[in-house]
Structures are given as C-alpha cells and as structure tokens.
Design a protein around this motif. Structure first.
Motif, PDB file in Angstrom:
ATOM      1  N   CYS A 243      28.553  92.384 145.002  1.00  0.00           N
ATOM      2  CA  CYS A 243      28.509  93.834 144.842  1.00  0.00           C
ATOM      3  C   CYS A 243      27.134  94.350 145.265  1.00  0.00           C
ATOM      4  CB  CYS A 243      28.761  94.198 143.371  1.00  0.00           C
ATOM      5  SG  CYS A 243      28.403  95.933 143.011  1.00  0.00           S
ATOM      6  N   PRO A 244      27.100  95.286 146.205  1.00  0.00           N
ATOM      7  CA  PRO A 244      25.794  95.774 146.660  1.00  0.00           C
ATOM      8  C   PRO A 244      25.043  96.557 145.587  1.00  0.00           C
ATOM      9  CG  PRO A 244      27.595  96.965 147.777  1.00  0.00           C
ATOM     10  CD  PRO A 244      28.217  95.906 146.910  1.00  0.00           C
TER      11      PRO A 244
ATOM     12  N   CYS B  22      25.316  95.913 141.891  1.00  0.00           N
ATOM     13  CA  CYS B  22      24.838  95.145 140.735  1.00  0.00           C
ATOM     14  C   CYS B  22      24.778  93.647 141.002  1.00  0.00           C
ATOM     15  CB  CYS B  22      25.708  95.426 139.502  1.00  0.00           C
ATOM     16  SG  CYS B  22      27.340  94.673 139.604  1.00  0.00           S
ATOM     17  N   GLY B  23      25.269  93.214 142.171  1.00  0.00           N
ATOM     18  CA  GLY B  23      25.142  91.798 142.521  1.00  0.00           C
ATOM     19  C   GLY B  23      26.221  90.904 141.941  1.00  0.00           C
ATOM     20  N   ALA B  24      27.203  91.495 141.265  1.00  0.00           N
ATOM     21  CA  ALA B  24      28.275  90.675 140.687  1.00  0.00           C
ATOM     22  C   ALA B  24      29.163  90.102 141.788  1.00  0.00           C
ATOM     23  CB  ALA B  24      29.112  91.517 139.728  1.00  0.00           C
ATOM     24  N   GLU B  25      29.874  89.051 141.473  1.00  0.00           N
ATOM     25  CA  GLU B  25      30.799  88.468 142.447  1.00  0.00           C
ATOM     26  C   GLU B  25      31.882  89.473 142.796  1.00  0.00           C
ATOM     27  OE1 GLU B  25      32.693  84.591 141.986  1.00  0.00           O
ATOM     28  OE2 GLU B  25      30.739  83.887 141.221  1.00  0.00           O
ATOM     29  N   ALA B  26      32.227  89.495 144.093  1.00  0.00           N
ATOM     30  CA  ALA B  26      33.123  90.561 144.539  1.00  0.00           C
ATOM     31  C   ALA B  26      34.566  90.103 144.573  1.00  0.00           C
ATOM     32  CB  ALA B  26      32.686  91.025 145.915  1.00  0.00           C
ATOM     33  N   LYS B  27      35.434  91.070 144.539  1.00  0.00           N
ATOM     34  CA  LYS B  27      36.870  90.803 144.660  1.00  0.00           C
ATOM     35  C   LYS B  27      37.459  91.733 145.704  1.00  0.00           C
ATOM     36  CE  LYS B  27      38.941  88.855 140.579  1.00  0.00           C
ATOM     37  NZ  LYS B  27      38.983  89.289 139.192  1.00  0.00           N
ATOM     38  N   GLY B  28      38.492  91.229 146.412  1.00  0.00           N
ATOM     39  CA  GLY B  28      39.165  92.069 147.386  1.00  0.00           C
ATOM     40  C   GLY B  28      39.908  93.207 146.703  1.00  0.00           C
ATOM     41  N   TYR B  29      39.939  94.368 147.341  1.00  0.00           N
ATOM     42  CA  TYR B  29      40.545  95.542 146.720  1.00  0.00           C
ATOM     43  C   TYR B  29      41.629  96.077 147.643  1.00  0.00           C
ATOM     44  CZ  TYR B  29      40.708 100.424 145.120  1.00  0.00           C
ATOM     45  OH  TYR B  29      41.102 101.653 144.704  1.00  0.00           O
ATOM     46  N   ASP B  30      41.224  96.579 148.831  1.00  0.00           N
ATOM     47  CA  ASP B  30      42.228  97.004 149.806  1.00  0.00           C
ATOM     48  C   ASP B  30      41.613  96.907 151.200  1.00  0.00           C
ATOM     49  OD1 ASP B  30      40.481  99.082 149.874  1.00  0.00           O
ATOM     50  OD2 ASP B  30      41.936 100.657 149.427  1.00  0.00           O
TER      51      ASP B  30
END
Ligand SMILES: [Zn+2]
Length: 420
Positions: free
Chosen positions: A55-56, A58-66
């Motif tokens: 995440c640009p 907060c830096g959390a691991e990202a997940k696909g959305y659309d």
C-alpha cells in the motif's frame, strides 16, 4: 534462452520475451491490424503482481481489488508497424487503511500513453530536430510530444545538481525582436544552462538564486557573475549575491562599441554619401577584409571622416584586450576614453554616441577590468545566442516561455535524460 527453446514459440511468448515482462505480466494476444498498419499487444497481469506490491499510503501488504478499463501505451514500432500495448491495469486495495490505487506497470513511461522505450527514442529525436518534425517522423502529434518533453525535462531538471556552481554568466535573449526578452543564467565552468526567467530586469536574480539554492548551490559560493553593461543585472548582483565579482564580458562590451560606431556612421552618412555602402566594411576587422574592401577603406581613410576615426578607435579598443596585465589595460582604456573625448572636439555631434560609450566604460571600468583578473571564458555565453536561435526554431508554433525554457534545458542544460 537456448535455440531449442524457440521451437514452438508463439508470437505471444516471443513478444513477452522481447518486452522483458518477467513473471508478473504475460501477453495474451497479438492483434495484427493490416489495414491500420498496427500491432496491438494485449497484456494481462498474473498473481505474481501482488508479491511485492505494498500500500503506497501505509505500507501494508496489498490485495487485488479490480481492474481499470483497457488502457493503451504507444511502444516502439515493430518492423515499421505502429505497436501499442493494451492492458487493463490491476487496482489494489489496502486491507488496513482502505486506500485503493492503480498498479504501475513496468513499461509505463512518464508522460502517459507511451512506453519507457518509446519515450527514450522520442527524446533522442527531439534532441536533434524540431518538435513538429519529430512528430511527423514518429506519427505523433506535436502537443503529445511536448507533454512528453515537459515531463522528462522537468523531472531531470529537478534532479540537477548546482552545488559546484561558482562562475555564472547571465544574458538576455530576445524571444521576438524588440518585444519580449528572457534572461538565461549559465554555469560558465561546466558550460550548461542553469536557469531561465521571463524578463530582463533585476527581479530575475532572486528567482535564479532560489533555483540555485533549491539545487544545492549557494549564493555566497558565487565568485563571479559575467554580464553585459545593463544596470538591471548589476543591481541584481548587488541585491542577491554581493560576494560575486561583476565581470562585464568582452563580447558585450565590444558589441556595444560596434553599435556606437554604427550610429556614428549612420549619422554621418546623411552628409557624406560615400559612406552609403560601408556598413559591413566598417564592421569587419582589417584581417578579414578582401583586397577590394581594403582598397575601399584606404580611400575612406583619406576623407577625414568621423566614421573612420570611430572605426580606428574600435580596433584600438579591441587591441587592449590583448594586453597581459590589468594595470596596463587600465592605463590603455583610460587613455582611450580621453582619445574619444578629443574626437568629440573635432567631430562634434557626430561623435555623441562614442562619447556615451566612453562614459559607460569609465562608469563600468572595474567590471571591465575584472576580465583580466578572472579570465573566465565567455565562449559559452557567446555561443548561447545561436543556441537560443536553434531553440526557437525547434519550438516553432510553441513559443510561450514554458516551451522555450523546456527546449533550452533539453538542448543546453546537460540534464540526465533516459537513453536507449
Ligand atoms: Zn494502506
């Protein structure tokens, strides 16, 4: 990849390899439009895309959305066929903060709508030719190429380092004859343009100092500023970087003198018709005259003309620049000014412009003599006028200040731009 691996290679696999896509992206289809002379490469991401994406916010691991709508990027031609990458970009959503964003694909350039490679190739052309012509060559529009150029030049300029700048030259350049001027600041040691501002008054100096210091330079590191005899620039130095010595460069001083001699000639020509075609003759130095011109000059010399006296004085003034030491130059220039005044007694009103020039020499004597002390080469400033003419030609049809500045920085800023 060994030779054997190429067996059974599909066009999709081939292009994925050529694009250097790696594991995150694959080519799903190559669509060949023969009528439009175009190849479309349809690309799609794989799950690998999420591996290092964070995440640009907060830096959390990202997940696909659309995914976005299909987008297009112009890429380098394939065998003279226009080639475009088409893809729907994945968007991520942060499970922590809820932020959503578009994943940036590896081929994407800076200007939107182009690949990195295309942009680097376009920049190569834009360094060599007018924007209009590069647009024709590439099958693009000039406004699209300008957008590309602005983006890259702005980004490279932001990275430019001015920390070692000490000798600066400033000069005015005319955008349209007699109308609009800009001021150009240059690094005389590294021979590059540092900054350009609209106008030619003292307000350009604070702007320059701000740019200098935004790029790690410092106003008190400036040891000399080379310039013409304009009071505005002089005031600018006094108000913003008073540690710097003002050097009135030889090129401008002599240009002013030539202007004064030409005014003498124009005034005198009204009474002395033999001067009518002597304009270019009296602008040259004797060593550059043809045999015919030398004979012409000899005839004029017999005529007791103010124009010829002014011509001889101009040569004597130039000669002073050959002197080795500042002390000798000071004595020579002071004597020269007295000589001009004696010419005033003889030629009266015809010599008004010469006397005005002599007075300006006396007023700026320290700055003129600084030439001997600092010896900064002004060749770069002298050449800048022709560089700027080229800049104007390249920006034909787009002559507002921002366009000229971008082109000037591209051509003479020694910026680090992406290369192929
Ligand atoms: Zn987040």
């Amino acid at each position: 990849m060994g030779l054997a691996d190429w067996r059974g290679m599909t066009p999709e696999k081939l292009f994925a390899e050529l694009l250097g896509l790696g594991l995150k992206w694959r080519v799903t289809e190559c669509v060949f439009h023969k009528d439009r002379r175009q190849v479309d490469l349809q690309l799609e991401h794989t799950d690998e895309v999420w591996k290092l994406e964070r995440c640009p916010k907060c830096g959390a691991e990202a997940k696909g959305y659309d995914r976005t709508e299909p987008l297009r990027w112009r890429h380098l031609n394939v065998m003279q066929y226009r080639c475009e990458i088409v893809a729907r970009l994945p968007r991520g959503r942060c499970p922590q903060c809820g932020h959503t964003w578009r994943v940036r694909p590896p081929w994407e350039g800076k200007a939107g709508g182009f690949s990195n490679e295309f942009e680097a190739f376009a920049l190569l052309l834009l360094r060599e030719m007018a924007v209009e012509r590069a647009a024709q060559t590439l099958g693009e529009t000039a406004p699209r190429l300008w957008r590309l150029l602005h983006k890259h030049v702005d980004a490279a300029y932001a990275e430019a380092d001015f920390s070692a700048v000490s000798c600066v030259g400033v000069d005015e350049m005319s955008v349209r004859k007699g109308h609009k001027y800009i001021s150009v600041f240059a690094d005389l040691l590294r021979k590059r343009v540092l900054f350009a501002a609209e106008d030619r008054d003292s307000s350009v100096f604070p702007q320059f100092i701000e740019a200098l210091e935004a790029h790690n330079g410092h106003r008190h590191a400036l040891t000399e500023v080379s310039m013409d005899l304009s009071p505005a620039y002089l005031k600018g130095v006094r108000e913003t970087c008073r540690n710097a010595a003002v050097v009135h460069d030889k090129y401008h001083v002599i240009a002013n003198l030539i202007l004064a001699t030409e005014r003498v000639r124009r005034r005198e020509q009204k009474q002395r018709p033999e001067l009518k075609d002597s304009q270019w003759l009296l602008r040259k130095n004797p060593e550059n005259l043809s045999a015919e011109q030398t004979a012409e000059l000899a005839v004029l010399t017999q005529g007791n003309l103010a124009s010829v006296k002014a011509y001889q004085m101009r040569l004597a003034f130039q000669d002073a620049y050959r002197l080795e030491h500042a002390g000798a130059a000071r004595r020579r220039l002071e004597a020269w000014c007295r000589w001009v005044r004696s010419g005033r007694q003889k030629f009266g009103a015809l010599f008004v412009e010469m006397v005005k020039f002599a007075e300006s020499v006396e007023r700026h004597l320290e700055g003129i003599l600084a030439h001997w002390k600092h010896r900064v080469t002004n060749a770069f400033m002298e050449g800048l006028n022709s560089v700027f003419s080229a800049v104007k030609r390249r920006a034909r049809g787009f002559r507002s200040f921002e366009y000229l500045r971008t082109m000037l920085y591209l051509v003479a800023g020694k910026l680090r731009l992406p290369a192929i």
